[in-house]
Design a protein around this motif. Sequence first.
Motif, PDB file in Angstrom:
ATOM      1  N   VAL A 105     -63.563  14.340  15.678  1.00 41.62           N
ATOM      2  CA  VAL A 105     -64.264  14.975  16.790  1.00 41.62           C
ATOM      3  C   VAL A 105     -63.717  14.468  18.118  1.00 41.62           C
ATOM      4  N   SER A 106     -63.466  13.175  18.203  1.00 41.61           N
ATOM      5  CA  SER A 106     -62.880  12.630  19.432  1.00 41.61           C
ATOM      6  C   SER A 106     -61.485  13.186  19.664  1.00 41.61           C
ATOM      7  N   SER A 107     -60.753  13.408  18.588  1.00 40.19           N
ATOM      8  CA  SER A 107     -59.409  13.958  18.696  1.00 40.19           C
ATOM      9  C   SER A 107     -59.434  15.352  19.315  1.00 40.19           C
ATOM     10  N   THR A 108     -60.390  16.192  18.925  1.00 41.90           N
ATOM     11  CA  THR A 108     -60.466  17.550  19.466  1.00 41.90           C
ATOM     12  C   THR A 108     -60.798  17.557  20.952  1.00 41.90           C
ATOM     13  N   LEU A 109     -61.334  16.459  21.466  1.00 37.54           N
ATOM     14  CA  LEU A 109     -61.658  16.359  22.888  1.00 37.54           C
ATOM     15  C   LEU A 109     -60.458  15.930  23.713  1.00 37.54           C
ATOM     16  N   MET A 110     -59.429  15.381  23.053  1.00 38.13           N
ATOM     17  CA  MET A 110     -58.289  14.829  23.790  1.00 38.13           C
ATOM     18  C   MET A 110     -56.975  15.565  23.558  1.00 38.13           C
ATOM     19  N   THR A 111     -56.894  16.334  22.484  1.00 43.08           N
ATOM     20  CA  THR A 111     -55.675  17.087  22.194  1.00 43.08           C
ATOM     21  C   THR A 111     -56.065  18.505  21.820  1.00 43.08           C
ATOM     22  N   SER A 112     -55.081  19.344  21.528  1.00 45.06           N
ATOM     23  CA  SER A 112     -55.398  20.724  21.169  1.00 45.06           C
ATOM     24  C   SER A 112     -56.109  20.761  19.821  1.00 45.06           C
ATOM     25  N   ILE A 113     -56.923  21.792  19.621  1.00 40.07           N
ATOM     26  CA  ILE A 113     -57.637  21.933  18.353  1.00 40.07           C
ATOM     27  C   ILE A 113     -56.649  22.052  17.200  1.00 40.07           C
ATOM     28  N   LEU A 184     -53.374   9.568  22.656  1.00 41.25           N
ATOM     29  CA  LEU A 184     -54.511   8.916  22.002  1.00 41.25           C
ATOM     30  C   LEU A 184     -55.225   9.900  21.090  1.00 41.25           C
ATOM     31  N   GLY A 185     -55.338  11.159  21.526  1.00 42.84           N
ATOM     32  CA  GLY A 185     -55.975  12.170  20.697  1.00 42.84           C
ATOM     33  C   GLY A 185     -55.237  12.403  19.395  1.00 42.84           C
ATOM     34  N   ASP A 186     -53.892  12.444  19.471  1.00 34.55           N
ATOM     35  CA  ASP A 186     -53.099  12.618  18.252  1.00 34.55           C
ATOM     36  C   ASP A 186     -53.217  11.404  17.337  1.00 34.55           C
ATOM     37  N   ALA A 187     -53.298  10.204  17.940  1.00 32.87           N
ATOM     38  CA  ALA A 187     -53.464   8.994  17.135  1.00 32.87           C
ATOM     39  C   ALA A 187     -54.812   9.010  16.412  1.00 32.87           C
ATOM     40  N   PHE A 188     -55.856   9.447  17.109  1.00 29.59           N
ATOM     41  CA  PHE A 188     -57.168   9.582  16.473  1.00 29.59           C
ATOM     42  C   PHE A 188     -57.110  10.634  15.357  1.00 29.59           C
ATOM     43  N   LEU A 190     -54.535  11.431  13.494  1.00 26.36           N
ATOM     44  CA  LEU A 190     -53.861  10.866  12.333  1.00 26.36           C
ATOM     45  C   LEU A 190     -54.784   9.928  11.570  1.00 26.36           C
ATOM     46  N   ALA A 191     -55.555   9.128  12.297  1.00 26.76           N
ATOM     47  CA  ALA A 191     -56.517   8.237  11.638  1.00 26.76           C
ATOM     48  C   ALA A 191     -57.548   9.051  10.854  1.00 26.76           C
ATOM     49  N   SER A 192     -57.963  10.182  11.416  1.00 25.66           N
ATOM     50  CA  SER A 192     -58.931  11.023  10.711  1.00 25.66           C
ATOM     51  C   SER A 192     -58.346  11.564   9.419  1.00 25.66           C
ATOM     52  N   GLY A 193     -57.047  11.894   9.425  1.00 27.03           N
ATOM     53  CA  GLY A 193     -56.401  12.389   8.216  1.00 27.03           C
ATOM     54  C   GLY A 193     -56.343  11.348   7.114  1.00 27.03           C
ATOM     55  N   ILE A 194     -56.039  10.121   7.485  1.00 22.97           N
ATOM     56  CA  ILE A 194     -55.958   9.040   6.498  1.00 22.97           C
ATOM     57  C   ILE A 194     -57.318   8.813   5.831  1.00 22.97           C
ATOM     58  N   PHE A 195     -58.361   8.722   6.640  1.00 25.62           N
ATOM     59  CA  PHE A 195     -59.695   8.491   6.085  1.00 25.62           C
ATOM     60  C   PHE A 195     -60.204   9.701   5.310  1.00 25.62           C
ATOM     61  N   TYR A 196     -59.810  10.908   5.729  1.00 22.91           N
ATOM     62  CA  TYR A 196     -60.219  12.117   5.008  1.00 22.91           C
ATOM     63  C   TYR A 196     -59.601  12.136   3.610  1.00 22.91           C
ATOM     64  N   GLY A 197     -58.338  11.779   3.520  1.00 15.13           N
ATOM     65  CA  GLY A 197     -57.689  11.726   2.213  1.00 15.13           C
ATOM     66  C   GLY A 197     -58.351  10.718   1.291  1.00 15.13           C
ATOM     67  N   LEU A 198     -58.718   9.571   1.829  1.00 14.79           N
ATOM     68  CA  LEU A 198     -59.404   8.560   1.027  1.00 14.79           C
ATOM     69  C   LEU A 198     -60.760   9.078   0.550  1.00 14.79           C
ATOM     70  N   ALA A 199     -61.485   9.781   1.440  1.00 16.20           N
ATOM     71  CA  ALA A 199     -62.794  10.311   1.067  1.00 16.20           C
ATOM     72  C   ALA A 199     -62.674  11.324  -0.070  1.00 16.20           C
ATOM     73  N   LEU A 200     -61.731  12.261   0.040  1.00 13.73           N
ATOM     74  CA  LEU A 200     -61.549  13.260  -1.010  1.00 13.73           C
ATOM     75  C   LEU A 200     -61.191  12.606  -2.337  1.00 13.73           C
ATOM     76  N   PHE A 201     -60.407  11.544  -2.268  1.00 14.07           N
ATOM     77  CA  PHE A 201     -60.037  10.832  -3.490  1.00 14.07           C
ATOM     78  C   PHE A 201     -61.261  10.180  -4.123  1.00 14.07           C
ATOM     79  N   PHE A 202     -62.083   9.508  -3.338  1.00 13.98           N
ATOM     80  CA  PHE A 202     -63.264   8.850  -3.882  1.00 13.98           C
ATOM     81  C   PHE A 202     -64.292   9.852  -4.402  1.00 13.98           C
ATOM     82  N   TYR A 203     -64.292  11.080  -3.852  1.00  9.83           N
ATOM     83  CA  TYR A 203     -65.211  12.104  -4.347  1.00  9.83           C
ATOM     84  C   TYR A 203     -64.877  12.525  -5.780  1.00  9.83           C
ATOM     85  N   ARG A 204     -63.689  12.208  -6.258  1.00 13.75           N
ATOM     86  CA  ARG A 204     -63.310  12.561  -7.611  1.00 13.75           C
ATOM     87  C   ARG A 204     -64.039  11.699  -8.640  1.00 13.75           C
TER      88      ARG A 204
END
Length: 377
Positions: A105-113, A184-188, A190-204
Amino acid sequence: MSGTQASSSGTEMNKPLGFMSILISATGMALVGTLGRLATPVNEATGQKYITGDFLALGRMITGALGMFIIVLIVKKLRKIWETRLSFAVVAGGVCIGASLAFYVSSTLMTSISNAVFLIYTGPLFSTILARIFLKEKISVRNGIFLSLVFIGMLLTVGLIRFDGGLQFGIDFGANPDFPNKVLGDAFGLASGIFYGLALFFYRFRPDIDSEIRSFWNFIFASAGSLVVMIFRITTIDSTNPLEVMTGKNWAWAMVMFIVCGLVALGFLVVAGKHLRAVELSTTAYFECVVALVLGAVVWHESMTLAGAIGGLLIIVGGLGPMVIDGLKRRQNRGETQTLDPETGTKDKEIYAADQLGSIKDFQETGPSKPADTSTI
Protein backbone atom coordinates in the motif's frame (compact mmCIF):
# COMPACT_ATOMS: atom_id res chain seq x y z
CA MET A 1 -17.05 -35.13 -12.08
CA SER A 2 -17.00 -32.45 -9.38
CA GLY A 3 -13.65 -30.87 -10.22
CA THR A 4 -12.07 -31.98 -6.96
CA GLN A 5 -8.79 -33.76 -6.30
CA ALA A 6 -6.48 -34.52 -3.40
CA SER A 7 -4.03 -31.95 -2.11
CA SER A 8 -0.53 -32.64 -0.79
CA SER A 9 -1.96 -33.59 2.59
CA GLY A 10 -4.70 -35.79 1.15
CA THR A 11 -7.42 -33.18 1.72
CA GLU A 12 -9.83 -32.76 -1.18
CA MET A 13 -9.21 -29.67 -3.34
CA ASN A 14 -12.16 -27.95 -5.03
CA LYS A 15 -10.66 -26.39 -8.17
CA PRO A 16 -13.72 -24.36 -9.32
CA LEU A 17 -14.01 -22.85 -5.84
CA GLY A 18 -10.27 -22.18 -5.80
CA PHE A 19 -10.27 -20.39 -9.16
CA MET A 20 -13.33 -18.31 -8.31
CA SER A 21 -11.79 -17.35 -4.97
CA ILE A 22 -8.49 -16.19 -6.44
CA LEU A 23 -10.27 -14.07 -9.08
CA ILE A 24 -12.36 -12.34 -6.40
CA SER A 25 -9.27 -11.89 -4.26
CA ALA A 26 -7.20 -10.49 -7.14
CA THR A 27 -9.92 -7.99 -8.06
CA GLY A 28 -10.17 -6.78 -4.47
CA MET A 29 -6.40 -6.52 -4.23
CA ALA A 30 -6.32 -4.49 -7.46
CA LEU A 31 -8.41 -1.80 -5.79
CA VAL A 32 -5.77 -1.26 -3.10
CA GLY A 33 -3.83 1.37 -5.04
CA THR A 34 -6.89 3.44 -5.95
CA LEU A 35 -8.62 3.26 -2.57
CA GLY A 36 -5.31 3.73 -0.77
CA ARG A 37 -4.62 6.98 -2.60
CA LEU A 38 -8.13 8.24 -1.90
CA ALA A 39 -7.69 7.39 1.79
CA THR A 40 -4.32 9.12 2.11
CA PRO A 41 -4.02 12.91 2.68
CA VAL A 42 -1.50 15.11 0.88
CA ASN A 43 1.37 16.78 2.65
CA GLU A 44 0.77 20.46 1.87
CA ALA A 45 4.46 21.26 2.33
CA THR A 46 5.63 18.80 -0.33
CA GLY A 47 2.51 18.22 -2.42
CA GLN A 48 3.03 14.46 -2.07
CA LYS A 49 1.03 11.75 -0.34
CA TYR A 50 2.02 10.87 3.22
CA ILE A 51 3.61 7.41 3.59
CA THR A 52 0.83 5.86 5.64
CA GLY A 53 0.12 2.70 3.67
CA ASP A 54 1.16 0.50 6.59
CA PHE A 55 -1.59 2.06 8.76
CA LEU A 56 -4.17 1.39 6.03
CA ALA A 57 -2.94 -2.20 5.80
CA LEU A 58 -3.28 -2.56 9.58
CA GLY A 59 -6.86 -1.30 9.37
CA ARG A 60 -7.59 -3.85 6.63
CA MET A 61 -6.34 -6.65 8.81
CA ILE A 62 -8.26 -5.59 11.91
CA THR A 63 -11.47 -5.15 9.91
CA GLY A 64 -10.94 -8.54 8.33
CA ALA A 65 -10.44 -10.18 11.73
CA LEU A 66 -13.65 -8.64 13.10
CA GLY A 67 -15.58 -9.63 10.00
CA MET A 68 -14.34 -13.20 10.08
CA PHE A 69 -15.16 -13.44 13.81
CA ILE A 70 -18.77 -12.51 13.01
CA ILE A 71 -18.85 -15.09 10.22
CA VAL A 72 -17.48 -17.73 12.59
CA LEU A 73 -20.29 -16.91 15.01
CA ILE A 74 -22.89 -17.17 12.24
CA VAL A 75 -21.69 -20.61 11.10
CA LYS A 76 -21.43 -21.71 14.76
CA LYS A 77 -17.74 -22.59 14.73
CA LEU A 78 -16.60 -20.41 17.64
CA ARG A 79 -15.27 -23.38 19.61
CA LYS A 80 -13.02 -24.32 16.70
CA ILE A 81 -11.11 -21.06 17.06
CA TRP A 82 -9.79 -22.18 20.44
CA GLU A 83 -9.65 -25.88 19.61
CA THR A 84 -7.59 -25.44 16.43
CA ARG A 85 -3.93 -26.23 16.95
CA LEU A 86 -1.89 -23.35 15.61
CA SER A 87 1.44 -24.03 13.95
CA PHE A 88 4.40 -22.13 12.56
CA ALA A 89 2.91 -22.09 9.04
CA VAL A 90 -0.35 -20.53 10.25
CA VAL A 91 1.45 -17.80 12.19
CA ALA A 92 4.07 -17.17 9.49
CA GLY A 93 1.49 -17.02 6.69
CA GLY A 94 -0.46 -14.32 8.48
CA VAL A 95 2.57 -12.26 9.49
CA CYS A 96 4.00 -12.40 5.97
CA ILE A 97 0.78 -11.33 4.21
CA GLY A 98 0.40 -8.47 6.70
CA ALA A 99 3.95 -7.27 6.08
CA SER A 100 3.52 -7.69 2.33
CA LEU A 101 0.40 -5.55 2.15
CA ALA A 102 1.83 -2.89 4.46
CA PHE A 103 4.77 -2.45 2.07
CA TYR A 104 2.49 -2.71 -0.98
CA VAL A 105 0.00 0.00 0.00
CA SER A 106 2.85 2.38 0.79
CA SER A 107 4.43 1.48 -2.53
CA THR A 108 1.32 2.54 -4.47
CA LEU A 109 1.57 5.96 -2.80
CA MET A 110 5.16 6.52 -3.95
CA THR A 111 5.41 4.88 -7.38
CA SER A 112 3.07 4.06 -10.24
CA ILE A 113 0.34 1.50 -9.61
CA SER A 114 1.73 -0.66 -12.43
CA ASN A 115 5.19 -0.77 -10.86
CA ALA A 116 3.76 -1.60 -7.44
CA VAL A 117 1.63 -4.40 -8.87
CA PHE A 118 4.53 -5.87 -10.82
CA LEU A 119 6.83 -5.91 -7.83
CA ILE A 120 4.33 -7.55 -5.48
CA TYR A 121 3.61 -10.14 -8.15
CA THR A 122 7.14 -11.41 -8.09
CA GLY A 123 5.66 -13.18 -5.05
CA PRO A 124 3.78 -15.98 -6.82
CA LEU A 125 6.93 -16.84 -8.73
CA PHE A 126 8.82 -17.19 -5.43
CA SER A 127 5.95 -19.31 -4.12
CA THR A 128 6.08 -21.66 -7.11
CA ILE A 129 9.83 -22.12 -6.72
CA LEU A 130 9.50 -22.79 -2.97
CA ALA A 131 6.69 -25.29 -3.57
CA ARG A 132 8.77 -27.06 -6.21
CA ILE A 133 11.75 -27.32 -3.84
CA PHE A 134 10.07 -28.14 -0.54
CA LEU A 135 6.73 -29.70 -1.52
CA LYS A 136 8.03 -31.43 -4.68
CA GLU A 137 5.07 -30.07 -6.67
CA LYS A 138 5.32 -30.84 -10.37
CA ILE A 139 4.80 -28.13 -12.98
CA SER A 140 3.12 -29.73 -15.98
CA VAL A 141 3.88 -28.60 -19.52
CA ARG A 142 0.41 -27.05 -19.76
CA ASN A 143 0.72 -25.01 -16.58
CA GLY A 144 4.27 -24.07 -17.49
CA ILE A 145 3.04 -22.58 -20.77
CA PHE A 146 0.28 -20.60 -19.04
CA LEU A 147 2.71 -19.37 -16.39
CA SER A 148 5.07 -18.22 -19.15
CA LEU A 149 2.26 -16.33 -20.91
CA VAL A 150 1.36 -14.61 -17.66
CA PHE A 151 4.97 -13.73 -16.90
CA ILE A 152 5.55 -12.25 -20.37
CA GLY A 153 2.27 -10.37 -20.13
CA MET A 154 3.28 -8.97 -16.77
CA LEU A 155 6.61 -7.76 -18.21
CA LEU A 156 4.73 -5.99 -21.01
CA THR A 157 2.09 -4.36 -18.80
CA VAL A 158 4.58 -2.71 -16.47
CA GLY A 159 7.00 -1.60 -19.18
CA LEU A 160 9.82 -4.04 -18.60
CA ILE A 161 9.43 -4.86 -22.30
CA ARG A 162 8.71 -1.81 -24.47
CA PHE A 163 8.36 -0.97 -28.16
CA ASP A 164 9.81 2.58 -28.00
CA GLY A 165 11.72 2.89 -31.27
CA GLY A 166 12.46 -0.81 -31.15
CA LEU A 167 12.38 -3.60 -28.59
CA GLN A 168 13.66 -2.41 -25.21
CA PHE A 169 14.03 -4.11 -21.84
CA GLY A 170 14.44 -2.97 -18.24
CA ILE A 171 12.70 -1.20 -15.35
CA ASP A 172 13.36 2.43 -14.52
CA PHE A 173 14.53 2.94 -10.94
CA GLY A 174 15.65 6.50 -11.68
CA ALA A 175 14.15 9.84 -10.65
CA ASN A 176 10.68 10.70 -11.89
CA PRO A 177 9.09 14.17 -11.50
CA ASP A 178 5.65 12.58 -11.11
CA PHE A 179 6.91 10.30 -8.32
CA PRO A 180 9.74 11.97 -6.31
CA ASN A 181 9.85 8.98 -3.91
CA LYS A 182 9.82 6.41 -6.73
CA VAL A 183 13.03 4.64 -5.67
CA LEU A 184 11.74 4.09 -2.13
CA GLY A 185 8.35 3.10 -3.54
CA ASP A 186 9.92 0.48 -5.80
CA ALA A 187 11.98 -0.83 -2.88
CA PHE A 188 8.80 -1.17 -0.81
CA GLY A 189 7.17 -2.92 -3.77
CA LEU A 190 9.97 -5.46 -3.97
CA ALA A 191 9.72 -6.12 -0.24
CA SER A 192 5.98 -6.69 -0.66
CA GLY A 193 6.68 -9.28 -3.37
CA ILE A 194 9.09 -11.23 -1.19
CA PHE A 195 6.68 -11.40 1.74
CA TYR A 196 3.75 -12.20 -0.58
CA GLY A 197 5.60 -15.20 -1.98
CA LEU A 198 6.36 -16.45 1.51
CA ALA A 199 2.70 -16.05 2.51
CA LEU A 200 1.43 -18.02 -0.50
CA PHE A 201 3.93 -20.76 0.28
CA PHE A 202 2.86 -21.03 3.92
CA TYR A 203 -0.81 -21.15 2.84
CA ARG A 204 -0.03 -24.51 1.23
CA PHE A 205 0.32 -26.01 4.72
CA ARG A 206 -2.42 -26.99 7.18
CA PRO A 207 -5.30 -27.34 4.68
CA ASP A 208 -7.03 -29.34 7.42
CA ILE A 209 -8.12 -26.11 9.13
CA ASP A 210 -11.59 -24.82 8.19
CA SER A 211 -11.49 -21.83 5.84
CA GLU A 212 -13.30 -19.54 8.28
CA ILE A 213 -10.98 -20.43 11.15
CA ARG A 214 -7.84 -20.12 9.00
CA SER A 215 -8.99 -16.73 7.70
CA PHE A 216 -9.64 -15.45 11.22
CA TRP A 217 -6.20 -16.39 12.50
CA ASN A 218 -4.68 -15.16 9.24
CA PHE A 219 -6.08 -11.67 9.89
CA ILE A 220 -4.96 -11.71 13.52
CA PHE A 221 -1.35 -12.49 12.68
CA ALA A 222 -1.45 -10.25 9.59
CA SER A 223 -2.35 -7.36 11.90
CA ALA A 224 0.84 -8.07 13.80
CA GLY A 225 2.84 -8.14 10.57
CA SER A 226 1.44 -4.77 9.44
CA LEU A 227 2.07 -3.26 12.86
CA VAL A 228 5.72 -4.32 12.75
CA VAL A 229 6.17 -2.64 9.36
CA MET A 230 4.47 0.54 10.61
CA ILE A 231 6.78 0.68 13.64
CA PHE A 232 9.76 0.12 11.33
CA ARG A 233 8.63 2.96 9.03
CA ILE A 234 7.93 5.45 11.84
CA THR A 235 11.24 4.81 13.61
CA THR A 236 13.52 4.68 10.55
CA ILE A 237 11.96 6.38 7.49
CA ASP A 238 9.00 8.70 8.15
CA SER A 239 7.60 9.63 11.56
CA THR A 240 4.15 10.67 10.23
CA ASN A 241 1.30 9.68 12.55
CA PRO A 242 -1.75 8.82 10.37
CA LEU A 243 -4.19 9.75 13.16
CA GLU A 244 -2.91 13.32 13.06
CA VAL A 245 -3.22 13.94 9.31
CA MET A 246 -6.28 11.99 8.08
CA THR A 247 -9.51 13.92 7.39
CA GLY A 248 -13.11 12.68 7.54
CA LYS A 249 -13.09 12.07 3.80
CA ASN A 250 -9.90 10.05 4.10
CA TRP A 251 -11.45 7.95 6.86
CA ALA A 252 -14.53 7.23 4.73
CA TRP A 253 -12.41 5.91 1.86
CA ALA A 254 -10.28 4.01 4.35
CA MET A 255 -13.33 2.15 5.65
CA VAL A 256 -14.28 1.12 2.10
CA MET A 257 -10.74 -0.10 1.58
CA PHE A 258 -10.73 -2.02 4.87
CA ILE A 259 -13.82 -4.00 3.87
CA VAL A 260 -13.27 -4.58 0.13
CA CYS A 261 -9.50 -5.03 0.15
CA GLY A 262 -9.31 -6.58 3.59
CA LEU A 263 -12.15 -8.87 4.54
CA VAL A 264 -13.20 -9.79 0.99
CA ALA A 265 -9.87 -9.98 -0.85
CA LEU A 266 -7.77 -11.64 1.83
CA GLY A 267 -10.52 -13.95 3.01
CA PHE A 268 -10.89 -15.40 -0.48
CA LEU A 269 -7.10 -15.59 -0.88
CA VAL A 270 -6.89 -18.06 2.00
CA VAL A 271 -9.68 -20.16 0.46
CA ALA A 272 -7.84 -20.18 -2.88
CA GLY A 273 -4.61 -21.23 -1.20
CA LYS A 274 -6.33 -24.35 0.15
CA HIS A 275 -7.77 -25.45 -3.20
CA LEU A 276 -5.14 -24.52 -5.80
CA ARG A 277 -1.59 -25.60 -6.42
CA ALA A 278 1.10 -22.91 -6.31
CA VAL A 279 1.47 -22.70 -10.09
CA GLU A 280 -2.31 -22.26 -10.50
CA LEU A 281 -2.28 -19.47 -7.92
CA SER A 282 0.62 -17.89 -9.83
CA THR A 283 -1.19 -17.77 -13.17
CA THR A 284 -4.68 -16.77 -12.09
CA ALA A 285 -3.65 -14.21 -9.45
CA TYR A 286 -2.03 -12.06 -12.14
CA PHE A 287 -5.55 -10.97 -13.11
CA GLU A 288 -4.94 -8.21 -10.56
CA CYS A 289 -2.39 -6.64 -12.92
CA VAL A 290 -5.05 -6.04 -15.57
CA VAL A 291 -7.59 -4.52 -13.17
CA ALA A 292 -4.97 -2.33 -11.48
CA LEU A 293 -3.59 -1.13 -14.82
CA VAL A 294 -7.06 -0.14 -16.04
CA LEU A 295 -7.76 1.73 -12.79
CA GLY A 296 -4.41 3.49 -13.04
CA ALA A 297 -5.23 4.65 -16.58
CA VAL A 298 -8.87 5.62 -16.02
CA VAL A 299 -8.79 7.04 -12.49
CA TRP A 300 -5.22 8.34 -12.21
CA HIS A 301 -4.49 8.97 -15.91
CA GLU A 302 -1.42 6.74 -15.94
CA SER A 303 -0.55 5.89 -19.53
CA MET A 304 -1.69 2.64 -21.17
CA THR A 305 0.65 1.68 -24.00
CA LEU A 306 0.22 -0.84 -26.80
CA ALA A 307 2.65 -3.11 -24.97
CA GLY A 308 0.54 -2.78 -21.82
CA ALA A 309 -2.64 -3.69 -23.70
CA ILE A 310 -1.01 -6.76 -25.26
CA GLY A 311 0.39 -7.73 -21.88
CA GLY A 312 -3.02 -7.45 -20.26
CA LEU A 313 -4.47 -9.77 -22.90
CA LEU A 314 -1.72 -12.34 -22.26
CA ILE A 315 -2.40 -12.18 -18.53
CA ILE A 316 -6.10 -12.83 -19.08
CA VAL A 317 -5.39 -15.75 -21.43
CA GLY A 318 -2.77 -17.21 -19.11
CA GLY A 319 -4.93 -16.76 -16.02
CA LEU A 320 -8.19 -18.08 -17.45
CA GLY A 321 -6.57 -20.87 -19.45
CA PRO A 322 -6.34 -23.40 -16.60
CA MET A 323 -10.00 -22.82 -15.71
CA VAL A 324 -11.19 -23.21 -19.30
CA ILE A 325 -9.26 -26.43 -19.83
CA ASP A 326 -10.37 -27.89 -16.50
CA GLY A 327 -13.97 -27.04 -17.40
CA LEU A 328 -13.67 -28.76 -20.78
CA LYS A 329 -12.15 -31.83 -19.14
CA ARG A 330 -14.99 -32.04 -16.63
CA ARG A 331 -17.55 -31.79 -19.44
CA GLN A 332 -15.72 -34.50 -21.38
CA ASN A 333 -15.61 -36.76 -18.33
CA ARG A 334 -19.33 -36.27 -17.75
CA GLY A 335 -19.94 -37.25 -21.36
CA GLU A 336 -17.85 -40.38 -20.94
CA THR A 337 -20.02 -41.59 -18.09
CA GLN A 338 -22.83 -41.91 -20.60
CA THR A 339 -20.82 -44.51 -22.56
CA LEU A 340 -21.21 -47.11 -19.81
CA ASP A 341 -22.92 -50.33 -20.90
CA PRO A 342 -26.27 -50.34 -19.04
CA GLU A 343 -26.06 -54.10 -18.56
CA THR A 344 -22.42 -54.56 -17.53
CA GLY A 345 -21.71 -51.10 -16.09
CA THR A 346 -18.37 -51.02 -17.96
CA LYS A 347 -16.99 -48.76 -20.64
CA ASP A 348 -16.57 -49.66 -24.25
CA LYS A 349 -13.16 -51.34 -24.68
CA GLU A 350 -11.93 -48.67 -27.10
CA ILE A 351 -12.83 -45.85 -24.71
CA TYR A 352 -11.20 -47.72 -21.84
CA ALA A 353 -8.01 -48.12 -23.86
CA ALA A 354 -8.01 -44.41 -24.71
CA ASP A 355 -8.44 -43.54 -21.03
CA GLN A 356 -5.51 -45.73 -20.08
CA LEU A 357 -3.33 -44.12 -22.74
CA GLY A 358 -4.27 -40.68 -21.42
CA SER A 359 -3.37 -41.75 -17.89
CA ILE A 360 0.02 -42.95 -19.09
CA LYS A 361 0.64 -39.62 -20.81
CA ASP A 362 -0.33 -37.71 -17.66
CA PHE A 363 2.04 -39.88 -15.64
CA GLN A 364 4.88 -39.23 -18.09
CA GLU A 365 4.20 -35.51 -17.96
CA THR A 366 3.88 -34.99 -14.20
CA GLY A 367 5.69 -37.99 -12.77
CA PRO A 368 4.58 -40.14 -9.83
CA SER A 369 2.94 -38.38 -6.94
CA LYS A 370 4.91 -38.31 -3.70
CA PRO A 371 2.86 -36.03 -1.46
CA ALA A 372 4.42 -34.40 1.54
CA ASP A 373 2.60 -34.40 4.85
CA THR A 374 1.73 -30.75 5.37
CA SER A 375 -0.94 -31.19 8.03
CA THR A 376 1.38 -30.71 11.01
CA ILE A 377 3.64 -27.86 9.86
